[in-house]
Design a protein around this motif. Structure first.
Motif, short mmCIF file in Angstrom:
data_model
loop_
_atom_site.label_atom_id
_atom_site.label_comp_id
_atom_site.label_asym_id
_atom_site.label_seq_id
_atom_site.Cartn_x
_atom_site.Cartn_y
_atom_site.Cartn_z
N TYR A 100 -89.20 -17.39 -56.35
CA TYR A 100 -88.62 -17.94 -57.57
C TYR A 100 -87.12 -18.13 -57.40
CZ TYR A 100 -87.46 -18.56 -62.47
OH TYR A 100 -86.98 -19.06 -63.66
N SER A 101 -86.46 -17.19 -56.74
CA SER A 101 -85.01 -17.31 -56.51
C SER A 101 -84.71 -18.52 -55.63
CB SER A 101 -84.47 -16.05 -55.84
OG SER A 101 -84.67 -14.93 -56.65
N LEU A 102 -85.46 -18.72 -54.60
CA LEU A 102 -85.24 -19.89 -53.74
C LEU A 102 -85.47 -21.18 -54.51
CD1 LEU A 102 -86.88 -18.69 -50.40
CD2 LEU A 102 -84.44 -19.02 -50.88
N TYR A 103 -86.47 -21.18 -55.37
CA TYR A 103 -86.74 -22.37 -56.19
C TYR A 103 -85.56 -22.66 -57.11
CZ TYR A 103 -88.86 -25.21 -59.86
OH TYR A 103 -89.12 -26.19 -60.77
N GLN A 104 -85.02 -21.62 -57.74
CA GLN A 104 -83.90 -21.81 -58.65
C GLN A 104 -82.65 -22.26 -57.89
OE1 GLN A 104 -83.80 -21.86 -61.88
NE2 GLN A 104 -85.96 -21.29 -62.10
N VAL A 105 -82.42 -21.69 -56.72
CA VAL A 105 -81.26 -22.08 -55.92
C VAL A 105 -81.38 -23.55 -55.49
CG1 VAL A 105 -80.13 -21.71 -53.67
CG2 VAL A 105 -80.64 -19.77 -55.14
N SER A 106 -82.58 -23.98 -55.17
CA SER A 106 -82.75 -25.37 -54.74
C SER A 106 -82.53 -26.34 -55.91
CB SER A 106 -84.14 -25.58 -54.13
OG SER A 106 -85.15 -25.48 -55.13
N ARG A 107 -82.65 -25.87 -57.12
CA ARG A 107 -82.48 -26.74 -58.29
C ARG A 107 -81.05 -26.73 -58.82
NH1 ARG A 107 -86.47 -25.57 -62.81
NH2 ARG A 107 -85.10 -27.13 -63.72
N ILE A 108 -80.15 -25.95 -58.25
CA ILE A 108 -78.78 -25.84 -58.77
C ILE A 108 -78.06 -27.19 -58.72
CG2 ILE A 108 -76.48 -24.90 -58.22
CD1 ILE A 108 -77.78 -22.25 -57.66
N SER A 109 -78.18 -27.92 -57.64
CA SER A 109 -77.46 -29.20 -57.53
C SER A 109 -77.96 -30.19 -58.58
CB SER A 109 -77.61 -29.78 -56.12
OG SER A 109 -78.98 -30.05 -55.85
N ALA A 115 -75.70 -31.57 -65.80
CA ALA A 115 -74.66 -31.05 -66.70
C ALA A 115 -73.41 -31.92 -66.64
CB ALA A 115 -74.34 -29.61 -66.33
N TYR A 116 -73.06 -32.38 -65.44
CA TYR A 116 -71.89 -33.24 -65.29
C TYR A 116 -72.11 -34.55 -66.05
CZ TYR A 116 -68.61 -36.50 -63.24
OH TYR A 116 -67.66 -37.47 -63.07
N LEU A 117 -73.26 -35.18 -65.89
CA LEU A 117 -73.53 -36.45 -66.59
C LEU A 117 -73.53 -36.25 -68.10
CD1 LEU A 117 -76.34 -37.95 -64.30
CD2 LEU A 117 -73.94 -38.66 -64.46
N LYS A 118 -74.11 -35.16 -68.56
CA LYS A 118 -74.15 -34.90 -70.01
C LYS A 118 -72.74 -34.68 -70.53
CE LYS A 118 -76.41 -31.97 -73.43
NZ LYS A 118 -75.34 -31.53 -74.24
N GLY A 119 -71.94 -33.88 -69.77
CA GLY A 119 -70.55 -33.63 -70.19
C GLY A 119 -69.73 -34.92 -70.20
N ARG A 120 -69.90 -35.75 -69.20
CA ARG A 120 -69.17 -37.02 -69.13
C ARG A 120 -69.54 -37.92 -70.30
NH1 ARG A 120 -70.60 -41.17 -64.55
NH2 ARG A 120 -72.27 -41.42 -66.06
N ASP A 121 -70.86 -38.02 -70.56
CA ASP A 121 -71.31 -38.86 -71.67
C ASP A 121 -70.81 -38.33 -73.01
OD1 ASP A 121 -72.59 -40.45 -69.83
OD2 ASP A 121 -74.60 -39.60 -70.20
N ASP A 122 -70.83 -36.99 -73.16
CA ASP A 122 -70.33 -36.39 -74.40
C ASP A 122 -68.83 -36.65 -74.56
OD1 ASP A 122 -72.83 -35.45 -75.04
OD2 ASP A 122 -72.44 -33.36 -74.42
#
Length: 151
Positions: A100-109, A115-122
């Motif tokens: 599960y930890s490896l799965y979560q780490v692989s999804r960080i990017s 989050a960056y796109l949402k923040g930019r759009d906001d």
């Protein structure tokens, strides 16, 4: 007295008969002594020898088996069944957490990009709303863009 004489005669006859029987037994004994009678024990000896060899082979085989069993017992490690079950359970839990930890780490990017796109759009939406609500600020911003060579 007559009875005693009769008994004495009977005893004498019995003693004579007994002596004759002894004489016949002695003759029979002499005849048997002269016979070359030897018991043949070769078959019995062969059977006993074969039985002894079989027993020796069985004992050697049992000793070999016992040595193998003792060797395996010495090499074995005895653990209670609950300890084995607990070890397997812990191993499975560790592997699940690690997976599960490896799965979560692989999804960080992907999460960072979302989050960056949402923040930019906001931010764009917020500044767009601000500029629409205050026309003075919009004019100043337009002037600043022209001065800097951007449009």
């Amino acid at each position: 007295m007559a009875k005693l004489d009769e008994i004495a005669e009977l005893l004498t006859e019995e003693i004579n008969g007994f002596e004759k029987s002894i004489g016949r037994l002695e003759k029979a004994h002499e005849n048997l002594k002269g016979l070359p009678l030897r018991p043949d024990t070769s078959e019995l000896n062969a059977l006993l020898k074969e039985y002894g060899n079989n027993q020796k082979n069985n004992i050697e085989e049992q000793q070999r088996l016992m040595e193998r069993i003792l060797h395996k017992v010495e090499r074995s490690v005895l653990l209670p069944s609950w300890a084995l079950k607990l070890s397997w359970g812990l191993l499975i839990c560790v592997l699940l957490v690690l997976g599960y930890s490896l799965y979560q780490v692989s999804r960080i990017s992907k999460k960072e990009e979302a989050a960056y796109l949402k923040g930019r759009d906001d931010a764009i939406e917020h500044y767009g709303t601000f500029l629409d609500d205050s026309p003075e600020a919009k004019e100043l911003y337009q002037k600043w863009l022209e001065d800097n060579g951007q449009k």
